[in-house]
Design an enzyme around this catalytic site. Structure first.
Site, PDB file in Angstrom:
ATOM      1  N   HIS A 195     -11.212  -1.020   7.032  1.00  0.00           N
ATOM      2  CA  HIS A 195      -9.797  -1.145   6.705  1.00  0.00           C
ATOM      3  C   HIS A 195      -8.925  -0.478   7.781  1.00  0.00           C
ATOM      4  O   HIS A 195      -8.269  -1.177   8.550  1.00  0.00           O
ATOM      5  CB  HIS A 195      -9.574  -0.509   5.324  1.00  0.00           C
ATOM      6  CG  HIS A 195      -8.173  -0.594   4.819  1.00  0.00           C
ATOM      7  ND1 HIS A 195      -7.810  -0.152   3.583  1.00  0.00           N
ATOM      8  CD2 HIS A 195      -7.025  -1.035   5.391  1.00  0.00           C
ATOM      9  CE1 HIS A 195      -6.521  -0.330   3.394  1.00  0.00           C
ATOM     10  NE2 HIS A 195      -6.023  -0.874   4.488  1.00  0.00           N
ATOM     11  N   GLU A 218       0.811  -1.219   0.000  1.00  0.00           N
ATOM     12  CA  GLU A 218       0.000   0.000   0.000  1.00  0.00           C
ATOM     13  C   GLU A 218       0.850   1.277   0.000  1.00  0.00           C
ATOM     14  O   GLU A 218       0.387   2.328   0.451  1.00  0.00           O
ATOM     15  CB  GLU A 218      -0.959  -0.014   1.187  1.00  0.00           C
ATOM     16  CG  GLU A 218      -1.975  -1.154   1.092  1.00  0.00           C
ATOM     17  CD  GLU A 218      -3.063  -1.062   2.144  1.00  0.00           C
ATOM     18  OE1 GLU A 218      -4.218  -0.895   1.767  1.00  0.00           O
ATOM     19  OE2 GLU A 218      -2.739  -1.158   3.344  1.00  0.00           O
ATOM     20  N   HIS A 220      -0.231   4.926   7.778  1.00  0.00           N
ATOM     21  CA  HIS A 220      -1.408   4.108   7.498  1.00  0.00           C
ATOM     22  C   HIS A 220      -1.386   2.918   8.448  1.00  0.00           C
ATOM     23  O   HIS A 220      -0.433   2.133   8.441  1.00  0.00           O
ATOM     24  CB  HIS A 220      -1.402   3.627   6.044  1.00  0.00           C
ATOM     25  CG  HIS A 220      -2.452   2.592   5.800  1.00  0.00           C
ATOM     26  ND1 HIS A 220      -3.788   2.856   5.950  1.00  0.00           N
ATOM     27  CD2 HIS A 220      -2.372   1.277   5.483  1.00  0.00           C
ATOM     28  CE1 HIS A 220      -4.470   1.754   5.722  1.00  0.00           C
ATOM     29  NE2 HIS A 220      -3.640   0.783   5.445  1.00  0.00           N
ATOM     30  N   HIS A 243      -4.160   0.141  11.092  1.00  0.00           N
ATOM     31  CA  HIS A 243      -5.476  -0.494  11.204  1.00  0.00           C
ATOM     32  C   HIS A 243      -5.913  -0.522  12.675  1.00  0.00           C
ATOM     33  O   HIS A 243      -5.855  -1.585  13.302  1.00  0.00           O
ATOM     34  CB  HIS A 243      -5.416  -1.935  10.672  1.00  0.00           C
ATOM     35  CG  HIS A 243      -4.982  -2.074   9.247  1.00  0.00           C
ATOM     36  ND1 HIS A 243      -4.733  -3.296   8.660  1.00  0.00           N
ATOM     37  CD2 HIS A 243      -4.774  -1.149   8.274  1.00  0.00           C
ATOM     38  CE1 HIS A 243      -4.386  -3.121   7.392  1.00  0.00           C
ATOM     39  NE2 HIS A 243      -4.394  -1.827   7.133  1.00  0.00           N
TER      40      HIS A 243
HETATM   41 ZN   LIG Z   1      -4.045  -1.165   5.059  1.00  0.00          ZN
END
Ligand SMILES: [Zn+2]
Length: 248
Positions: A170, A83, A102, A104
């Site tokens: 996500h 990603e 980023h 989760h």
């Molecule tokens: Zn992710």
């Protein structure tokens, strides 16, 4: 230690702090930093020798270009995360951003799953996390892996000029003028979600009054850092606290 090594250490440390605060699951997630004056970034790598986010060391941080490709080969088999395009496309779009994160965080993701809004439930309890919700927190509606520049551009378009966006089913993405401020934004959104979650469990959460929300909208903000340098003042002190707390 040269400047790039110092940034590498800061990226690794932010990974450890967020991992130790349980803001992400195991190996999932990445912190990156733009290298000032270059069209490249340093990012937590994935690969056979990697450890989970909370155990990240500087050696697991690789340099990649804005197409997501490694600038140099390495013997450890480390590569940029799938990603990486979340990061590269936000850096392309936002010259003010020197760090993208980023991760989760389960509590925050639950709000995207249940379509419950994050409410401005408190004021002086925690002004920094309140300000995120007063600024507006957009949601990227798709739940797929962001594995192409096209999808990265979609996420960059949704976060727009904000510091945080949610990603349905996500995780979250934060974008800030320094690694430490991007990490604090992740901590703040998690704090906001935790308080909202507990308030929904307890009863019927009631936002603070419009008048009090207005008072916090006009409250002077902490000055942002420049050229990716670590923040000073309140954000700097708060970051030191989280580093101590997690012994990162
Ligand atoms: Zn992710």
């Amino acid at each position: 230690m040269n400047d790039i090594e110092r940034i590498r250490e800061r990226v690794a440390r932010a990974c450890r702090v967020l991992g130790r605060l349980d803001l992400t699951k195991a190996a999932m997630g990445h912190v990156s930093a733009r290298i000032p004056g270059r069209d490249t970034l340093l990012i937590r790598a994935r690969g056979p020798g990697e450890l989970g986010v909370r155990y990240t060391e500087a050696e697991q941080i690789v340099e990649v270009d804005l197409d997501g490709n490694l600038t140099q080969e390495n013997d450890a088999g480390l590569n940029s995360p799938i990603e990486v395009f979340i990061h590269t496309e936000i850096y392309r779009k936002r010259p003010d951003v020197y760090s993208v994160i980023h991760i989760h965080p389960p509590t925050v993701v639950l709000f995207t799953v249940c379509d419950k809004p994050l409410l401005p439930l408190y004021g002086a309890f925690d002004p920094a996390s309140l300000q995120l919700v007063l600024d507006g927190i957009p949601t990227y509606e798709r739940s797929v892996l962001i594995d192409s520049p096209q999808l990265g551009r979609e996420v960059a378009g949704v976060i727009a000029d904000k510091r945080v966006c949610l990603m349905r089913g996500h995780g979250i993405t934060t974008a800030a003028p320094s690694v430490e401020e991007a990490a604090l934004a992740a901590i703040h959104i998690n704090e906001l979600a935790t308080m909202n979650y507990q308030a929904y469990l307890l009863g019927h959460p009631r936002p603070i009054s419009r008048e009090d929300q207005a008072a916090f909208r006009t409250l002077e903000r902490a000055p942002v850092s420049h050229d990716g340098e670590p923040p000073t003042g309140r954000p700097g002190a708060l970051w030191r606290y989280y580093c101590e707390l997690t012994e990162a």
